[in-house]
Design an enzyme around this catalytic site. Sequence first.
Site, short mmCIF file in Angstrom:
data_model
loop_
_atom_site.label_atom_id
_atom_site.label_comp_id
_atom_site.label_asym_id
_atom_site.label_seq_id
_atom_site.Cartn_x
_atom_site.Cartn_y
_atom_site.Cartn_z
N LYS A 1 0.43 14.73 1.19
CA LYS A 1 -0.87 14.70 0.92
C LYS A 1 -1.48 16.53 0.91
O LYS A 1 -2.43 16.86 -0.01
CB LYS A 1 -2.51 14.55 1.92
CG LYS A 1 -2.98 12.80 1.69
CD LYS A 1 -3.33 12.14 2.49
CE LYS A 1 -3.93 10.75 2.60
NZ LYS A 1 -4.22 10.41 2.08
N LYS B 1 -14.28 8.40 -4.73
CA LYS B 1 -16.16 8.22 -4.19
C LYS B 1 -16.58 10.19 -5.21
O LYS B 1 -17.06 10.03 -5.11
CB LYS B 1 -15.90 8.27 -3.12
CG LYS B 1 -15.60 7.59 -2.92
CD LYS B 1 -15.33 7.60 -0.84
CE LYS B 1 -14.47 6.24 -0.17
NZ LYS B 1 -13.38 6.60 0.76
N THR C 1 -8.35 6.83 -3.18
CA THR C 1 -9.91 6.22 -3.36
C THR C 1 -10.96 7.13 -3.19
O THR C 1 -11.99 6.89 -3.87
CB THR C 1 -11.13 4.95 -2.19
OG1 THR C 1 -10.33 5.40 -1.10
CG2 THR C 1 -9.29 3.64 -2.44
N LYS D 1 -9.32 13.82 3.90
CA LYS D 1 -8.92 12.78 3.71
C LYS D 1 -7.93 13.02 4.82
O LYS D 1 -7.74 13.03 5.66
CB LYS D 1 -7.88 12.80 2.55
CG LYS D 1 -6.93 14.14 2.05
CD LYS D 1 -6.46 13.81 0.44
CE LYS D 1 -7.64 13.32 -0.60
NZ LYS D 1 -6.98 12.39 -0.80
N ARG D 2 -6.92 11.71 5.16
CA ARG D 2 -6.22 11.91 7.38
C ARG D 2 -5.40 12.78 6.50
O ARG D 2 -4.87 13.18 5.47
CB ARG D 2 -5.55 10.39 7.11
CG ARG D 2 -6.31 9.17 7.49
CD ARG D 2 -6.26 9.60 8.49
NE ARG D 2 -5.45 9.73 9.86
CZ ARG D 2 -5.06 9.31 10.34
NH1 ARG D 2 -6.04 7.57 10.88
NH2 ARG D 2 -4.46 9.06 11.35
N HIS E 1 0.62 -1.21 0.31
CA HIS E 1 0.04 -0.27 -0.18
C HIS E 1 1.17 1.42 -0.12
O HIS E 1 0.52 2.36 -0.14
CB HIS E 1 -1.15 0.07 0.83
CG HIS E 1 -1.97 -0.85 0.97
ND1 HIS E 1 -3.28 -0.09 0.15
CD2 HIS E 1 -2.27 -2.68 1.45
CE1 HIS E 1 -4.20 -0.99 0.51
NE2 HIS E 1 -3.17 -2.51 1.20
C1 PLP Z 1 -12.64 7.10 1.44
C2 PLP Z 1 -12.15 7.59 2.44
C3 PLP Z 1 -10.67 7.59 3.11
C4 PLP Z 1 -9.41 7.47 2.47
O1 PLP Z 1 -9.19 8.81 1.13
P1 PLP Z 1 -8.21 9.15 0.66
O2 PLP Z 1 -8.34 10.46 -0.19
O3 PLP Z 1 -8.29 8.58 -0.54
O4 PLP Z 1 -7.05 9.54 1.21
C5 PLP Z 1 -10.78 7.98 4.47
N1 PLP Z 1 -11.15 7.91 5.47
C6 PLP Z 1 -12.79 7.96 4.69
C7 PLP Z 1 -13.58 8.25 6.07
C8 PLP Z 1 -12.96 7.36 3.34
O5 PLP Z 1 -14.43 7.36 3.09
#
Ligand code: PLP
Length: 825
Positions: A553, A659, A655, A547-548, A358
């Site tokens: 990032k 979304k 991911t 995101k985190r 990952h």
């Molecule tokens: C999809 C998702 C992530 C991952 O987000 P990235 O932008 O790919 O880092 C993290 N937290 C939650 C709650 C998510 O639904």
Amino acid sequence: MYNPRFEKDVFKRDVRNNVKTLFRKEVEEATPQQLFQAVSYAVKEAIIDDWLATQKQYEKDDPKTVYYMSMEFLLGRALGNNLINMTAYKEVKEALEEMGIDLNVIEDQEPDPALGNGGLGRLAACFLDSLATLGYASYGCGIRYRYGMFKQKIRDGYQVEAPDNWLKDGNPFELRRPEYAKEVRFGGNIRVEYDETGKTHFVQENYESVMAIPYDYPIVGYGNHIVNTLRIWDAEAIVDFQLDSFDRGDYHKAVEQENLAKNIVEVLYPNDNHIAGKELRLKQQYFFVSASIQAAITKFKKKHGDISKLPEKVTFQMNDTHPTVAVAELMRILLDEENLGWNEAWDITTKCCAYTNHTIMAEALEKWPIDLFSRLLPRIYQIIQEIDRRFVEQVRAQYPGNEEKVKKMAILMDGQVKMAHLAIVAGYSVNGVAKLHTEILKNQELKDFYQMMPEKFNNKTNGITQRRFLMHANPLLADWVTEKLGTKEWITDLSKMSGLKEWLDDEEALKEFMTIKFKNKERLAAYIKEHNGVEVDPRSIFDVQVKRLHEYKRQLLNILHVMYLYNQIKDHPEMSFYPKTYVFGAKASAGYIRAKEIIKLINSVADVINNDRSINGKLKVVFIEDYRVSNAELIFAAADISEQISTASKEASGTGNMKFMMNGAPTLGTMDGANVEIVDEVGIDNAFIFGLSADEVINYEQNGGYNPYDIYNNDPDIRRVVDQLVDGTYANGDKEMYRDLYNSLLNNQGGARADMYFILKDFRSYADAQARAMEAYKDTDKWAKMALKNTACCGKFSADRTIQEYVDDIWHLDHVVINEDELEY
Ligand SMILES: *Cc1c(COP(=O)(O)O)cnc(C)c1O
């Protein structure tokens, strides 16, 4: 899909009965939380019928099973999703309405089971949904943490962590299964014994142990009656903490085992893409891996005599290196309990275990000090030593005289156990999670391994489940898609979304599409008003980064750009500017100080800008507290722009990007991770791409970085925002509050290069992309088309596609069908 329990009168009666038996109340007196419980138990009954039917079908068909081993499952709420997958959402919503109950309010009572940090854990949850929906036998294997991801509060702009006691009201969908408990042993020493035949036996003694108790969660497939199992393990002490312990003199041992059990499952480590290196974490890993593998072997042996056939029926997928002790635990069971010889045990193990990588970031690559590892897992360590000895022999045979290779590839080196090396050596498959990421693995990070065993390497680009992230998150759009496509097939075949392209030139359809987006923006605006007390205008552009919080990032790049825009608006009040709302949501690991500084900065900038009446609300900044799956669903549906701005090469896939795309938000981002494939699908004109490429970043890194002063000294706009970090503008005059962030951008610090993540280097190009996006938004028709194009092109990014690729290339599972006519309700 029919289920008599969802007939309105039946369901209403069940809910009434549940309220009575659980709470001794009438429906009218019950609290929303009590109604959530009562409704959930009614739904669970329907699920249990299918769960039993699935077990029966599996018993009959004897399909190959994947055990998806993961430290994290970021499930999100279950009730709504279960209703959707049981195809009963609308019926139940109506039945409850007739009882005066609002399903949305009930759903909001459910705590988010946050047994994960971010993308990795959410991926595991999406995969389980897809496995069940596609009809494949699978178990998710993990830990039932008593406290999941901490709850984030923002106090005075700072992140404050509060414990997430998600189990306090009970958990309707889970099932405790004490009959499947397994003992897991830690520490002690290994005694070698020889039996009468001269065979060697390894006996662990003086160990501590805990009982692993499984809790099973139903994973409901969409519309196919398949219900798989997520099995998460709780720990209990083996010796009852009883008085006669005193007499036997093992009082201390009893207390210790009690504490060990309590501690192991106490809390999820809140690190994302970063190792904690704590002994307890290794205990957690071995705990759930050992229990899961023992259970899998027990189950296999109940049905099959011959353990050498294990690879025909069982495969273990390791989600990152966290469960990699699985290979040694499987070897231990085959050697010590099944009494196989090394070669036979190794043959089986290397046909059963597969590994997903990952990340390539150094701070996330798992390594354990040998002294800690061998003390905690003495037998497992012996086995790893032997795996390493044989592997090193192989490397020397293939590269005679090349001790550099040995140093780079060995599993045990410099006093450490390298988990990724173990996973690659013992796994039959090594996959990356997006094309670019897999290429970087093959050509850079894991090059030596790729050269030695190229056949193991493959790519599986991540995906997400449209059942949660479109149907549940965005019901208005889901209904619209069904209407426009004239079919619901997209729910289980997302490639059907391409049919929406027919509507790209239909003005009426585009208008409907944008009206749905507007309603979702109103829904989010109401949430923001309620939670942040800030008014945002749903007509403004919702530009979202959730995101985190991680330096790679680059939330810092985003907020610096907001500061830059604010300067522009203040300097040129007359300039053309489409109102913008910048939405952030991010948790920082509790010990990640710089990440927390960035959260504080975002909130400080928000404070200044949101309270500046002189800019007429042109710019708003919102930090959404406690970003998690449930509020994520509201956010994706409402986004106009998807910020995916990681330093190229650092984000393995992402991911969240998928979304947003699914919900009609174009990507503003770098050519990193799956963004590359998103652009491939939607076309470069329907995204806003900027910044260094992965090759360029890697090139700079291999040559000592770049000099940020070249930019700072030559670009006054950039210099101004960087200086605003230390002139008190966003710190009530305090010039030191953001000094560390300032220094991180300009100066080498110890081992860290100045601006390691190329924020200043990419700033101009980012600002240009932002400007292009704003220009594009002003042309309403063009924007609508671009947004719809994103939704229409998201087909590739279903986790159903990803899972089918895992099945075809790695797992080779058998497809199972449950015939609805044969179900007995
Ligand atoms: C999809 C998702 C992530 C991952 O987000 P990235 O932008 O790919 O880092 C993290 N937290 C939650 C709650 C998510 O639904």
